[in-house]
Design a protein around this motif. Structure first.
Motif, mmCIF file in Angstrom:
data_model
loop_
_atom_site.group_PDB
_atom_site.id
_atom_site.type_symbol
_atom_site.label_atom_id
_atom_site.label_comp_id
_atom_site.label_asym_id
_atom_site.label_seq_id
_atom_site.Cartn_x
_atom_site.Cartn_y
_atom_site.Cartn_z
ATOM 1 N N THR A 25 0.848 -1.192 0.000
ATOM 2 C CA THR A 25 0.000 0.000 0.000
ATOM 3 C C THR A 25 0.884 1.243 0.000
ATOM 4 N N THR A 26 0.258 2.392 -0.164
ATOM 5 C CA THR A 26 1.021 3.643 -0.104
ATOM 6 C C THR A 26 1.659 3.831 1.268
ATOM 7 N N GLU A 32 8.834 2.881 4.110
ATOM 8 C CA GLU A 32 10.158 2.512 3.597
ATOM 9 C C GLU A 32 11.011 3.741 3.307
ATOM 10 N N LEU A 33 10.362 4.826 2.945
ATOM 11 C CA LEU A 33 11.074 6.062 2.603
ATOM 12 C C LEU A 33 11.238 7.000 3.805
ATOM 13 N N ASN A 34 10.656 6.583 4.941
ATOM 14 C CA ASN A 34 10.681 7.430 6.143
ATOM 15 C C ASN A 34 10.050 8.803 5.911
ATOM 16 N N ILE A 35 8.951 8.789 5.174
ATOM 17 C CA ILE A 35 8.170 10.011 4.981
ATOM 18 C C ILE A 35 6.749 9.738 5.460
ATOM 19 N N SER A 36 5.986 10.793 5.687
ATOM 20 C CA SER A 36 4.609 10.617 6.150
ATOM 21 C C SER A 36 3.722 10.180 4.986
ATOM 22 N N ALA A 37 2.630 9.505 5.318
ATOM 23 C CA ALA A 37 1.659 9.120 4.295
ATOM 24 C C ALA A 37 1.109 10.363 3.604
ATOM 25 N N TYR A 42 0.542 13.689 -1.219
ATOM 26 C CA TYR A 42 0.649 14.992 -1.879
ATOM 27 C C TYR A 42 1.071 14.793 -3.341
ATOM 28 N N HIS A 43 1.906 13.785 -3.563
ATOM 29 C CA HIS A 43 2.404 13.495 -4.914
ATOM 30 C C HIS A 43 1.521 12.487 -5.646
ATOM 31 N N PHE A 44 1.031 11.490 -4.919
ATOM 32 C CA PHE A 44 0.200 10.437 -5.510
ATOM 33 C C PHE A 44 -0.969 10.145 -4.568
ATOM 34 N N ARG A 45 -2.165 10.462 -5.001
ATOM 35 C CA ARG A 45 -3.318 10.307 -4.112
ATOM 36 C C ARG A 45 -3.620 8.841 -3.833
ATOM 37 N N HIS A 46 -3.451 7.991 -4.856
ATOM 38 C CA HIS A 46 -3.785 6.570 -4.709
ATOM 39 C C HIS A 46 -2.667 5.711 -5.299
ATOM 40 N N SER A 47 -2.619 4.457 -4.887
ATOM 41 C CA SER A 47 -1.619 3.545 -5.452
ATOM 42 C C SER A 47 -1.841 3.365 -6.957
#
Length: 209
Positions: A25-26, A32-37, A42-47
């Motif tokens: 999932t997103t 894995e990237l240590n960023i917030s969902a 903000y860049h990709f709303r959905h998978s």
């Protein structure tokens, strides 16, 4: 430095390939990237948005490969081998798409419609390449059209399904899988190669493997 959007796409491709499209999932990608969902969304709303872009990347790489092959004059047996090898290498890089093909098409109507259109245009492009190989005396000139038409379909069936076959049956690593299935595809051409090209094929690719 890689932009966040590109990092997300790269990590998504890695995880989809390693874990499977239906298992990621997103939130997994963000973790894995240590960023917030929220940052990811903000860049990709959905998978599905990620899938569309990755499918577009695959399509563009294939477009470029076909373009290069079509404009190659006096095509050789090695051109055909390198072309086939490059297809396998590209497909392996996006292997989750083929292993989860039916699910992806069913869940993404835009990709399904795009694939159907691509499938039609690709057949014409392959037929042109095969015609050029006949003109270059690599393929026999008197091959019936139904054999060429069937060959194109056989290639597509193998191309779309070899990654699933490898996952289930052979379980080869990347290098071995690409080599094995390149030769499997090339073997389809053997019966319509000219006699001298058949001998060359055996010497250069079969006896060396």
């Amino acid at each position: 430095m890689m932009k966040t959007k590109d990092k997300i796409l790269s990590k998504a491709l890695e995880l989809f390939n390693d874990k499977g499209y239906n298992n990621i999932t997103t939130r997994h990608i963000a973790a894995e990237l240590n960023i917030s969902a929220g940052n990811l969304h903000y860049h990709f709303r959905h998978s599905e948005d990620l899938i569309k872009i990755l499918f577009s990347e695959l399509t563009l790489k294939m477009d470029e490969l076909l373009k290069q092959m079509k404009k190659t004059e006096d095509k050789t047996l090695d051109d055909l081998y390198q072309f086939t090898y490059s297809i396998c290498r590209i497909f392996y890089s996006y292997r989750f798409i083929f292993i989860n093909f039916i699910d992806i098409l069913n869940q993404n109507p835009d990709i399904k419609a795009s694939y159907e259109g691509i499938n039609f245009s690709r057949k014409e492009e392959f037929q042109q390449i095969f015609s050029d190989l006949q003109k270059s005396n690599i393929f026999q000139k008197d091959v019936p059209h139904f054999i060429i038409d069937g060959l194109v379909e056989q290639i597509f069936i193998i191309a779309d399904n070899w990654l699933t076959h490898n996952r289930l049956i052979l379980k080869l690593g990347q290098k071995e899988a690409i080599h094995h299935y390149t030769l499997l595809q090339m073997n389809l051409f053997y019966p319509i190669l000219n006699k001298e090209q058949q001998k060359l094929y055996e010497e250069q690719y079969i006896q060396q493997s």
